[in-house]
Motif scaffolding. Structure first.
Motif, PDB file in Angstrom:
ATOM      1  N   GLN A 635       0.848  -1.410   0.062  1.00 48.18           N
ATOM      2  CA  GLN A 635      -0.076  -0.071   0.051  1.00 48.18           C
ATOM      3  C   GLN A 635       0.875   1.333   0.156  1.00 48.18           C
ATOM      4  OE1 GLN A 635      -2.964  -0.063   2.920  1.00 48.18           O
ATOM      5  NE2 GLN A 635      -3.743  -1.858   2.329  1.00 48.18           N
ATOM      6  N   ASP A 636       1.817   1.270  -0.756  1.00 46.48           N
ATOM      7  CA  ASP A 636       2.750   2.614  -0.890  1.00 46.48           C
ATOM      8  C   ASP A 636       3.590   2.274  -2.168  1.00 46.48           C
ATOM      9  OD1 ASP A 636       5.287   1.250  -0.152  1.00 46.48           O
ATOM     10  OD2 ASP A 636       4.412   1.007   1.811  1.00 46.48           O
ATOM     11  N   ASN A 637       4.098   3.627  -2.375  1.00 43.94           N
ATOM     12  CA  ASN A 637       4.965   3.767  -3.525  1.00 43.94           C
ATOM     13  C   ASN A 637       6.269   3.023  -3.313  1.00 43.94           C
ATOM     14  OD1 ASN A 637       6.098   4.626  -6.156  1.00 43.94           O
ATOM     15  ND2 ASN A 637       6.856   6.761  -4.977  1.00 43.94           N
ATOM     16  N   TRP A 638       6.599   2.652  -2.078  1.00 52.54           N
ATOM     17  CA  TRP A 638       8.184   2.473  -1.996  1.00 52.54           C
ATOM     18  C   TRP A 638       8.347   0.726  -2.208  1.00 52.54           C
ATOM     19  CZ3 TRP A 638      11.111   6.340  -1.347  1.00 52.54           C
ATOM     20  CH2 TRP A 638      10.583   7.643  -0.709  1.00 52.54           C
ATOM     21  N   HIS A 639       7.256   0.284  -2.267  1.00 55.14           N
ATOM     22  CA  HIS A 639       7.531  -1.157  -2.283  1.00 55.14           C
ATOM     23  C   HIS A 639       7.203  -1.538  -3.925  1.00 55.14           C
ATOM     24  CE1 HIS A 639       6.909  -1.008   1.763  1.00 55.14           C
ATOM     25  NE2 HIS A 639       7.708  -1.925   1.908  1.00 55.14           N
ATOM     26  N   LYS A 640       7.169  -0.691  -4.891  1.00 55.54           N
ATOM     27  CA  LYS A 640       7.073  -1.220  -6.293  1.00 55.54           C
ATOM     28  C   LYS A 640       8.113  -1.993  -7.032  1.00 55.54           C
ATOM     29  CE  LYS A 640       6.583   2.963  -8.208  1.00 55.54           C
ATOM     30  NZ  LYS A 640       6.234   3.958  -9.425  1.00 55.54           N
ATOM     31  N   THR A 641       7.931  -2.938  -7.295  1.00 54.93           N
ATOM     32  CA  THR A 641       8.604  -3.842  -7.967  1.00 54.93           C
ATOM     33  C   THR A 641       9.057  -3.000  -9.564  1.00 54.93           C
ATOM     34  OG1 THR A 641       7.115  -5.047  -9.237  1.00 54.93           O
ATOM     35  CG2 THR A 641       7.732  -5.775  -7.338  1.00 54.93           C
ATOM     36  N   ALA A 642      10.384  -3.510  -9.952  1.00 51.93           N
ATOM     37  CA  ALA A 642      11.096  -2.786 -11.005  1.00 51.93           C
ATOM     38  C   ALA A 642      10.236  -3.497 -12.427  1.00 51.93           C
ATOM     39  CB  ALA A 642      12.524  -2.887 -11.186  1.00 51.93           C
ATOM     40  N   PRO A 643       9.993  -2.625 -13.555  1.00 53.80           N
ATOM     41  CA  PRO A 643       9.881  -3.505 -14.761  1.00 53.80           C
ATOM     42  C   PRO A 643      10.670  -4.668 -14.851  1.00 53.80           C
ATOM     43  CG  PRO A 643      10.101  -1.042 -15.037  1.00 53.80           C
ATOM     44  CD  PRO A 643      10.656  -1.366 -13.505  1.00 53.80           C
ATOM     45  N   TYR A 644      10.014  -5.565 -15.550  1.00 55.38           N
ATOM     46  CA  TYR A 644      11.024  -6.929 -15.722  1.00 55.38           C
ATOM     47  C   TYR A 644      10.292  -7.453 -17.234  1.00 55.38           C
ATOM     48  CZ  TYR A 644       6.862  -9.921 -13.800  1.00 55.38           C
ATOM     49  OH  TYR A 644       5.804 -10.287 -13.659  1.00 55.38           O
ATOM     50  N   ARG A 645      11.132  -8.454 -17.643  1.00 51.45           N
ATOM     51  CA  ARG A 645      10.800  -9.275 -19.018  1.00 51.45           C
ATOM     52  C   ARG A 645      10.789 -10.559 -18.204  1.00 51.45           C
ATOM     53  NH1 ARG A 645      14.363  -6.223 -23.561  1.00 51.45           N
ATOM     54  NH2 ARG A 645      13.370  -4.125 -23.344  1.00 51.45           N
ATOM     55  N   GLN A 646       9.971 -11.477 -19.060  1.00 52.20           N
ATOM     56  CA  GLN A 646       9.927 -13.001 -18.709  1.00 52.20           C
ATOM     57  C   GLN A 646      10.004 -13.796 -20.190  1.00 52.20           C
ATOM     58  OE1 GLN A 646       7.592 -14.463 -15.676  1.00 52.20           O
ATOM     59  NE2 GLN A 646       6.975 -16.161 -16.727  1.00 52.20           N
ATOM     60  N   LEU A 647      10.720 -14.662 -20.153  1.00 53.64           N
ATOM     61  CA  LEU A 647      10.464 -15.457 -21.618  1.00 53.64           C
ATOM     62  C   LEU A 647      10.567 -17.021 -21.105  1.00 53.64           C
ATOM     63  CD1 LEU A 647      10.682 -16.125 -24.684  1.00 53.64           C
ATOM     64  CD2 LEU A 647      13.267 -16.056 -24.112  1.00 53.64           C
ATOM     65  N   ASP A 648       9.585 -17.534 -21.581  1.00 59.39           N
ATOM     66  CA  ASP A 648       9.359 -19.242 -21.479  1.00 59.39           C
ATOM     67  C   ASP A 648       9.506 -19.730 -22.785  1.00 59.39           C
ATOM     68  OD1 ASP A 648       8.917 -18.600 -18.871  1.00 59.39           O
ATOM     69  OD2 ASP A 648       6.789 -18.434 -19.129  1.00 59.39           O
ATOM     70  N   LEU A 649       9.790 -20.884 -22.723  1.00 55.65           N
ATOM     71  CA  LEU A 649      10.022 -21.872 -23.997  1.00 55.65           C
ATOM     72  C   LEU A 649       9.614 -23.153 -23.776  1.00 55.65           C
ATOM     73  CD1 LEU A 649      13.905 -20.465 -25.290  1.00 55.65           C
ATOM     74  CD2 LEU A 649      11.667 -19.712 -25.827  1.00 55.65           C
ATOM     75  N   ARG A 650       9.092 -23.672 -24.824  1.00 56.41           N
ATOM     76  CA  ARG A 650       8.805 -25.315 -24.563  1.00 56.41           C
ATOM     77  C   ARG A 650       9.192 -26.149 -25.983  1.00 56.41           C
ATOM     78  NH1 ARG A 650       3.842 -28.540 -25.317  1.00 56.41           N
ATOM     79  NH2 ARG A 650       3.916 -29.964 -23.807  1.00 56.41           N
ATOM     80  N   LEU A 651       9.638 -27.271 -26.056  1.00 55.58           N
ATOM     81  CA  LEU A 651       9.555 -27.993 -27.255  1.00 55.58           C
ATOM     82  C   LEU A 651       9.206 -29.330 -26.891  1.00 55.58           C
ATOM     83  CD1 LEU A 651      10.931 -28.429 -29.839  1.00 55.58           C
ATOM     84  CD2 LEU A 651      12.960 -29.335 -28.953  1.00 55.58           C
ATOM     85  N   ALA A 652       8.167 -29.767 -27.862  1.00 49.69           N
ATOM     86  CA  ALA A 652       7.155 -30.998 -27.577  1.00 49.69           C
ATOM     87  C   ALA A 652       7.446 -31.793 -28.756  1.00 49.69           C
ATOM     88  CB  ALA A 652       5.737 -30.563 -27.267  1.00 49.69           C
TER      89      ALA A 652
END
Length: 697
Positions: A635-652
């Protein structure tokens, strides 16, 4: 527990990520056999969850995202909550490795509770604590899911309270479609060790499916290098039985029962009141549904379900306390029993009638009754269970005024024993500009009734044995402090949503485009506040209570495009631009006022690319790439997470029929490194690789 105090400022928010969708004749990338095989867009898809009527997406009064079985498999998800990353406007964070947080359009702290999730019409909205959904207790194996329909937007007119920001309906496969047997095994990093089995059989007019599974991993604690280690392992066992009896051409009876037994690590290393320990939650349910459909467009359904949730989490500690007497401060140790055990029981009965009043007029009417009984003495400071009862009546009318125009109106009225009567109306107009393009305008009012804990919680901790302070002996059972006090004046939260939507189903090029422009005005939001405690020996500590003090305006745009030439080859891109503000505060005031937390509860920009490609017969490569802007679960500005990226891959690889029916796959999660999805300096979701094999017998 008080929030973790972190004083680190975060990097600048994610820059606006433009969404560029290029529609090209990419059929050269796909197997030509798939193109002739599919044409699956040539048959209009049907959604069931928007109004309780079976209808084409272009006729729904709001935006609906459907994740079908092929998409679920290609995502590589082990857990159902992971799939909501693939839906526009959703946020997913990991408090710990076994405590996911899922919300739509923000307005969430570390206990999301403003979205309704159902499994075959059975609500899994947990009534016993602040959080709305226990994702580890859903009671369905991910391989038994036929599809997930997500109604993006408030929809209390159809589903009542808790459908405040959105509705997710998990629809399982029919037992008659899963005859025979199947086994599944997954193994990988961080202790991943999952086993599942399914057997289905047909007995004359009765089809049955029994599914059992076990899920285990070490959690994410091993990856937390910057802060204290977290005890977040998970061991979950699940068994479900689905039975379908087709008595005759008009009547059918469905019976479902199941149980989930979760053992989880919780607590923190060297924490004075929240030590590392195991906890257990058990959930059991039974559902019975009779459906009578004597003619097309005519259906009567009666549904009853009963479910129970039992939690076991208790321990004894000697808690350090500082006392000052005669000008001298000293530390004493107070024996305290922490007992978070609970039992929650729910019974729900619903009657629903679908009828065709005229060739251009369809209707749904229904009524229901639900009661929740919650036994949790330490949470409510009462030995007697807390009971809440809800009665409801609902109706929807769909009028096809002409070939181009479709109108839909609906309403739900609910009487909640803890609050008061609430009315949720909805109206929409769909204009089919062409056979493949539709404009939609809708407005609706929804509500969320406070949970029993929000209204009646009273957590008072007492000493479990006598202890001494200078000149005095404190007998056992003396109140020490109160961490939550009752909030009897709470009433329902309200939200009014205005939406302009556009849907294009371009079947000639196997492409769907969905855009949603929205304004959501939320009022009377329930917020947690602090005040000095007046109860207990250590009454100078703070106590928490709830109040209807929150307001928010949510505005933005969601746009999604899917090119899908075959069931196993597709490319989906979606982007969400979102702004949340408190209408009572300016931007400057929001940064210094505790009520300014609302604007940080969702990223301003988020985007996803999700694709699959069957590049050779039987071989499929899939990926999901996410760009998530900065946000805060606190409930405040101080605990904001930074922007991030996520990559998931799958081979079947589908196994050749000459060997066995089944599939072998390898999945890599977080290929581009760990992410801070919940709070800064706690990096979860480190790279994980696991392999799986599924065999059909």
């Amino acid at each position: 527990m008080p929030p973790i105090k972190i004083t680190h400022r975060l990097s600048a928010p994610l820059r606006t990520l433009p969404l560029l969708i290029t529609l090209l004749p990419l059929t050269a990338l796909a197997n030509p056999d798939d193109i002739s095989e599919a044409g699956h867009l040539s048959d209009l898809p049907v959604v069931l969850s928007a109004t309780r009527l079976s209808q084409a997406p272009a006729d729904a009064p709001g935006a609906v995202t459907v994740l079908d079985r092929e998409m679920i498999r290609a995502s590589g998800a082990r857990n159902i909550y992971e799939l909501f990353r693939l839906v526009p406007g959703f946020q997913l964070g990991m408090h710990t490795g076994n405590q996911p947080l899922v919300t739509y359009h923000g307005l969430s702290d570390d206990a999301p509770r403003r979205m309704l999730v159902q499994v075959d019409g059975r609500s899994i909205y947990s009534p016993y604590l602040i959080s709305g959904v226990e994702w580890n207790q859903i009671g369905v194996d991910i391989d038994d899911i036929e599809r997930i329909e997500v109604f993006r937007g408030s929809n209390s007119a159809t589903y009542g309270s808790n459908a405040f920001l959105g509705v997710a309906n998990i629809i399982t496969r029919s037992p008659s479609e899963t005859l025979g047997g199947a086994v599944r095994y997954r193994v990988g990093d961080n202790g991943i060790n999952d086993v599942g089995a399914r057997i289905g059989h047909q007995f004359n007019d009765v089809a049955m499916r029994l599914s059992v599974s076990r899920t285990y991993d070490h959690g994410f604690g091993n990856y937390d290098k910057g802060a204290q280690n977290i005890n977040d392992w998970r061991y979950t066992q699940l068994a479900t039985l689905n039975t379908e009896w087709r008595a005759d051409s008009a009547n059918s009876v469905d019976f479902q029962t199941g149980w989930t037994d979760s053992h989880e690590g919780t607590g923190k290393d060297q924490n004075a009141t929240d030590p590392e320990r195991p906890m257990r939650i058990y959930t059991g349910f039974g559902l019975l549904r009779w459906r009578n459909a004597p003619a097309p467009g005519e259906e009567l359904t009666v549904t009853f379900y009963h479910q129970e949730e039992n939690g076991r989490d208790h321990y004894n500690l000697d808690v350090p306390a500082r006392v000052t007497l005669g000008g001298t401060t000293r530390t004493i140790y107070v024996p305290v029993r922490f007992d978070y055990d609970f039992k929650a029981t729910r019974d729900d009965l619903e009657l629903q009638r679908i009828t065709t009043l005229a060739p251009s007029l369809r209707a749904v009417i229904g009524a229901g009754w639900r009661t929740d009984l919650i036994a949790a003495p330490s949470r409510f400071n009462a030995n007697e269970p807390v009971r809440s009862t809800v009665t409801r009546a609902f109706g929807t009318l769909e009028w096809r005024a002409s070939e181009r125009w479709l109108f839909n109106v609906g309403t739900m009225i609910e009487d909640n024993s803890l609050t008061r009567v609430a009315l949720a109306p909805r109206a929409s107009a769909n204009y089919h500009m062409t056979d493949s393009q539709t404009w939609r305008l809708s407005v609706n009012r929804s509500h969320r009734n406070p949970m029993a804990f929000e209204q009646r919680s009273s957590m008072i901790f007492s000493n479990s044995a006598p202890f001494s302070i200078p000149g005095r002996t404190i007998p056992a059972g003396t109140p020490l402090n109160q961490t939550f006090r009752p909030s009897p004046d709470l009433h329902a939260e309200r939200i009014t949503t205005y939406e302009l939507g556009y849907l294009a189903e371009l079947r000639e090029i196997a492409t769907t485009i969905d855009a949603r422009l929205f304004l959501e005005r939320a009022r009377d939001l329930v917020e947690m506040k602090l005040e000095p405690s007046t109860v207990g020996l250590f009454s100078r500590s703070n106590t928490r209570y709830f109040t209807n003090s929150g307001e928010a305006n949510i505005r933005g745009l969601e746009i999604s495009a899917t090119w899908r030439p075959s069931p196993r080859t597709w490319l989906t891109a979606h982007h969400t631009a979102l702004r949340i503000d408190n209408p009572n505060f300016s931007a400057t005031e929001a940064k210094t006022n505790s009520s300014g937390w609302i604007e940080y509860t969702a990223p301003k920009q988020s985007s996803t690319l999700f694709g699959a490609w069957e590049f050779l017969p039987g071989w499929q490569f899939s990926f999901a790439k996410h760009w998530i802007g900065s946000m805060s679960w606190y409930q405040d500005n101080w605990h904001k997470t930074a922007p991030y990226r996520q990559l998931d891959l799958r081979l079947a690889r589908r196994l050749p029929a000459s060997i066995a029916r089944g599939e072998v796959s390898v999945t890599a999660r977080n290929v581009d490194g760990p992410d801070q999805t919940y709070a800064p300096d706690t990096s979860w979701w480190a790279r994980t690789i696991f392999a799986g094999v599924t065999l059909e017998l």
